[in-house]
Write a protein that holds these residues in place. Structure first.
Motif, PDB file in Angstrom:
ATOM      1  N   MET A 297       0.850  -1.184   0.000  1.00 14.76           N
ATOM      2  CA  MET A 297       0.000   0.000   0.000  1.00 14.76           C
ATOM      3  C   MET A 297       0.891   1.242   0.000  1.00 14.76           C
ATOM      4  SD  MET A 297       0.899  -0.865   3.184  1.00 14.76           S
ATOM      5  CE  MET A 297      -0.231  -2.145   3.731  1.00 14.76           C
ATOM      6  N   PRO A 298       0.379   2.405  -0.398  1.00 15.96           N
ATOM      7  CA  PRO A 298       1.185   3.635  -0.359  1.00 15.96           C
ATOM      8  C   PRO A 298       1.598   3.974   1.074  1.00 15.96           C
ATOM      9  CG  PRO A 298      -0.814   3.952  -1.675  1.00 15.96           C
ATOM     10  CD  PRO A 298      -0.967   2.649  -0.960  1.00 15.96           C
ATOM     11  N   ILE A 299       2.768   4.597   1.191  1.00 21.34           N
ATOM     12  CA  ILE A 299       3.307   4.990   2.483  1.00 21.34           C
ATOM     13  C   ILE A 299       3.237   6.506   2.621  1.00 21.34           C
ATOM     14  CG2 ILE A 299       5.387   5.096   3.918  1.00 21.34           C
ATOM     15  CD1 ILE A 299       4.266   2.334   3.824  1.00 21.34           C
ATOM     16  N   MET A 300       2.817   6.942   3.792  1.00 25.88           N
ATOM     17  CA  MET A 300       2.796   8.358   4.130  1.00 25.88           C
ATOM     18  C   MET A 300       3.748   8.593   5.290  1.00 25.88           C
ATOM     19  SD  MET A 300      -0.498  10.579   5.429  1.00 25.88           S
ATOM     20  CE  MET A 300      -0.356  11.786   6.729  1.00 25.88           C
ATOM     21  N   VAL A 301       4.431   9.713   5.279  1.00 21.81           N
ATOM     22  CA  VAL A 301       5.311  10.050   6.384  1.00 21.81           C
ATOM     23  C   VAL A 301       4.960  11.448   6.885  1.00 21.81           C
ATOM     24  CG1 VAL A 301       7.155  11.049   4.971  1.00 21.81           C
ATOM     25  CG2 VAL A 301       7.712  10.045   7.180  1.00 21.81           C
ATOM     26  N   THR A 302       4.966  11.592   8.210  1.00 24.10           N
ATOM     27  CA  THR A 302       4.638  12.876   8.827  1.00 24.10           C
ATOM     28  C   THR A 302       5.743  13.239   9.810  1.00 24.10           C
ATOM     29  OG1 THR A 302       2.259  12.511   8.658  1.00 24.10           O
ATOM     30  CG2 THR A 302       2.992  14.083  10.310  1.00 24.10           C
ATOM     31  N   GLY A 303       6.050  14.517   9.892  1.00 25.75           N
ATOM     32  CA  GLY A 303       7.003  14.978  10.888  1.00 25.75           C
ATOM     33  C   GLY A 303       8.124  15.802  10.309  1.00 25.75           C
ATOM     34  N   GLY A 304       8.173  17.076  10.672  1.00 23.85           N
ATOM     35  CA  GLY A 304       9.318  17.905  10.342  1.00 23.85           C
ATOM     36  C   GLY A 304       9.383  18.423   8.926  1.00 23.85           C
ATOM     37  N   ILE A 305       8.245  18.541   8.235  1.00 22.00           N
ATOM     38  CA  ILE A 305       8.255  19.076   6.869  1.00 22.00           C
ATOM     39  C   ILE A 305       7.734  20.508   6.915  1.00 22.00           C
ATOM     40  CG2 ILE A 305       7.335  18.846   4.527  1.00 22.00           C
ATOM     41  CD1 ILE A 305       7.146  15.823   5.063  1.00 22.00           C
ATOM     42  N   TYR A 306       8.635  21.451   6.670  1.00 20.24           N
ATOM     43  CA  TYR A 306       8.294  22.875   6.722  1.00 20.24           C
ATOM     44  C   TYR A 306       8.666  23.617   5.441  1.00 20.24           C
ATOM     45  CZ  TYR A 306       8.451  21.596  11.666  1.00 20.24           C
ATOM     46  OH  TYR A 306       8.275  20.963  12.870  1.00 20.24           O
ATOM     47  N   ARG A 307       9.513  22.994   4.610  1.00 20.80           N
ATOM     48  CA  ARG A 307      10.002  23.670   3.411  1.00 20.80           C
ATOM     49  C   ARG A 307       9.618  22.884   2.160  1.00 20.80           C
ATOM     50  NH1 ARG A 307      16.194  24.840   3.814  1.00 20.80           N
ATOM     51  NH2 ARG A 307      16.283  22.586   4.206  1.00 20.80           N
ATOM     52  N   LYS A 308       9.385  23.607   1.086  1.00 17.19           N
ATOM     53  CA  LYS A 308       9.017  22.979  -0.175  1.00 17.19           C
ATOM     54  C   LYS A 308      10.128  22.053  -0.660  1.00 17.19           C
ATOM     55  CE  LYS A 308       7.241  24.251  -4.765  1.00 17.19           C
ATOM     56  NZ  LYS A 308       6.907  25.388  -5.658  1.00 17.19           N
ATOM     57  N   SER A 309      11.366  22.487  -0.535  1.00 20.06           N
ATOM     58  CA  SER A 309      12.492  21.663  -0.975  1.00 20.06           C
ATOM     59  C   SER A 309      12.568  20.368  -0.170  1.00 20.06           C
ATOM     60  CB  SER A 309      13.801  22.436  -0.848  1.00 20.06           C
ATOM     61  OG  SER A 309      14.025  22.842   0.493  1.00 20.06           O
ATOM     62  N   THR A 310      12.266  20.433   1.135  1.00 20.10           N
ATOM     63  CA  THR A 310      12.258  19.238   1.969  1.00 20.10           C
ATOM     64  C   THR A 310      11.160  18.281   1.526  1.00 20.10           C
ATOM     65  OG1 THR A 310      13.076  20.505   3.856  1.00 20.10           O
ATOM     66  CG2 THR A 310      12.069  18.384   4.335  1.00 20.10           C
ATOM     67  N   ALA A 311       9.997  18.833   1.190  1.00 18.64           N
ATOM     68  CA  ALA A 311       8.882  18.005   0.735  1.00 18.64           C
ATOM     69  C   ALA A 311       9.233  17.284  -0.563  1.00 18.64           C
ATOM     70  CB  ALA A 311       7.637  18.883   0.545  1.00 18.64           C
ATOM     71  N   ILE A 312       9.835  17.999  -1.483  1.00 15.52           N
ATOM     72  CA  ILE A 312      10.218  17.393  -2.760  1.00 15.52           C
ATOM     73  C   ILE A 312      11.229  16.274  -2.543  1.00 15.52           C
ATOM     74  CG2 ILE A 312      11.390  17.847  -4.946  1.00 15.52           C
ATOM     75  CD1 ILE A 312      10.141  20.673  -4.853  1.00 15.52           C
ATOM     76  N   GLU A 313      12.229  16.533  -1.714  1.00 17.86           N
ATOM     77  CA  GLU A 313      13.254  15.522  -1.434  1.00 17.86           C
ATOM     78  C   GLU A 313      12.655  14.294  -0.743  1.00 17.86           C
ATOM     79  OE1 GLU A 313      16.165  17.515   0.877  1.00 17.86           O
ATOM     80  OE2 GLU A 313      16.795  18.848  -0.754  1.00 17.86           O
ATOM     81  N   ALA A 314      11.671  14.514   0.122  1.00 13.33           N
ATOM     82  CA  ALA A 314      11.081  13.400   0.864  1.00 13.33           C
ATOM     83  C   ALA A 314      10.351  12.428  -0.057  1.00 13.33           C
ATOM     84  CB  ALA A 314      10.112  13.933   1.918  1.00 13.33           C
ATOM     85  N   LEU A 315       9.899  12.895  -1.208  1.00 15.23           N
ATOM     86  CA  LEU A 315       9.201  12.025  -2.155  1.00 15.23           C
ATOM     87  C   LEU A 315      10.149  11.270  -3.084  1.00 15.23           C
ATOM     88  CD1 LEU A 315       6.107  14.180  -3.205  1.00 15.23           C
ATOM     89  CD2 LEU A 315       6.114  12.130  -1.768  1.00 15.23           C
TER      90      LEU A 315
END
Length: 416
Positions: A297-315
């Protein structure tokens, strides 16, 4: 990878489409009205997030039992509850095409003593948070019949959520709450079928999912929030999370969120590390990528995402092509409710969150949570959000507010 990935659609296993990869993760609002039901404050709060462009919205804790709440202002949904205010809440959260899921929970032993209720847990193991331990009730061990009854309550609340118009539910099996307590060998000392081996300790979670699936529609989403680890020696570890995930693959789960920590080790606030004086961003991504190797199933992660660049890298995927599909954002949305729209419109807005480098991690976690609640309350009343709030003042403000709400809750319990 570019920001287009953040705004690409995702099809869940049940065929439901998320319009983008951003989720308003669960935060405990403590904004219930008299009678522990939602009112216009929660409607206003969630309509704002829906209008802000997020693809998936999770409520804060909705409790399955009136005697077991994580906070005195918690919403409770059980058999016999008037669904009218819940229908209004659901409609607000689904505005602008968002999926709106109800997070359902039971605190187990993480019950404040001031609530004047009997705490229950897999075993009679009290929460140890040092000098703050007396804030929490002493738990007693659940009987077999009570365990079965609580599983039924999870299913009943899920069915009522669907009837009210929510598009899914998420079982909270993380952060040291009841289901997480069953999973933890530090808390679950049982010797029957609900304790001992990991298979037995996970039985409550598996049976709750099966019970929910038996009473909701096939296109009603069912998700789980699971600890990647407890961050306590001898506790639930990432290897355990992977084993649990292998079983969840066959239980009709639509999304698995990875988090971590508990009241005793509050990693969900980024406070578990000895280096917490520095900013920790996307701090569960590495664990989530590990679990993704065994998840269907798809995985979601939560915690410590405040910047757009961080969000992009997390994916971004790892070398083997495994990774996270959905990003849960919480505290950043208390400052900028329309963050997805701003990011999609080309703005690289970074949300600045204060760093709490307090020596006492429990107190730091409480202060971080209190600051977030102050912002949620302001948003619920339609007021502007202050970017910087004193964590010390927020903690005092929160304690006074909780005291008032506790008195109201106890009056309600006496009359109900």
């Amino acid at each position: 990878m570019n920001d287009e990935t953040l705004f690409s659609q995702l099809e869940l296993p049940n065929g439901i489409i998320l319009k983008n990869r951003l989720c308003k993760a669960a935060m405990e609002e403590n904004l219930a009205a008299e009678g522990q039901v939602p009112d216009e404050r929660l409607e206003r709060l969630y309509r704002g997030w829906a209008d802000g462009g997020v693809g998936l919205i999770l409520t804060g804790n909705v409790m399955i039992s009136p005697s077991a709440v994580t906070g005195p202002g918690a919403v409770i949904l059980e058999r016999g509850t008037d669904l009218t205010p819940f229908r209004k809440w659901a409609a607000a959260g689904k505005a602008n095409g968002a999926q709106f899921w109800m997070q359902i929970n039971h605190p187990g032993r993480q019950l404040y003593a001031s609530m004047d209720e009997q705490a229950v847990a897999p075993s009679a193991v009290a929460v140890d948070v040092g000098r703050f331990s007396n804030m929490l009730a002493q738990p007693r061990e659940l009987s077999e019949a009570e365990i079965r009854g609580l599983i039924d309550r999870f299913a009943e609340t899920a069915a009522l959520a669907e009837e009210a118009g929510f598009t899914g539910v998420q079982l909270h099996a993380a952060h040291g709450y009841l289901i997480s307590q069953f999973l933890s060998p530090l808390v679950n000392k049982r010797t029957d079928q609900w304790g001992g081996s990991l298979e037995n300790r996970a039985r409550f979670l598996f049976e709750a999912i099966k019970a929910i699936r038996s009473v909701v529609s096939s296109d009603f989403s069912v998700a789980v929030k699971l600890n990647s680890a407890d961050f306590q020696k001898g506790g639930f570890q990432v290897e355990d999370a992977m084993e649990v995930t292998r079983v969840l693959n066959d239980l009709g789960l639509d999304l698995l969120e990875l988090s971590g920590g508990s009241y005793e080790s509050p990693a969900m606030y980024g406070q578990a590390s000895e280096t917490s004086s520095s900013r920790r961003e996307a701090f569960f991504v590495d664990f989530a990528r590990q679990v993704a190797h065994v998840a269907r199933m798809p995985i979601m992660v939560t915690g410590g995402i405040y910047r757009k660049s961080t969000a992009i890298e997390a994916l971004e995927k790892d070398e083997a092509g495994f990774g996270v599909s959905v990003l849960g954002i919480a505290k950043a949305f208390t400052q900028v409710p329309d963050l997805p729209n701003r990011w999609q419109n080309g703005k690289t807005l970074d949300v600045e969150m204060p760093i709490l480098s307090w020596k006492n991690k429990t107190l730091a976690g409480l202060a971080a949570s209190a600051s977030a609640r102050r912002r949620l309350v302001r948003l619920g009343y339609g007021k502007s959000v202050e970017r910087r709030l004193s964590p010390h003042f927020s903690l005092v403000w929160d304690r006074l507010r909780m005291r008032r709400l506790t008195k109201r809750y106890r009056r309600w319990r006496e009359c109900s």
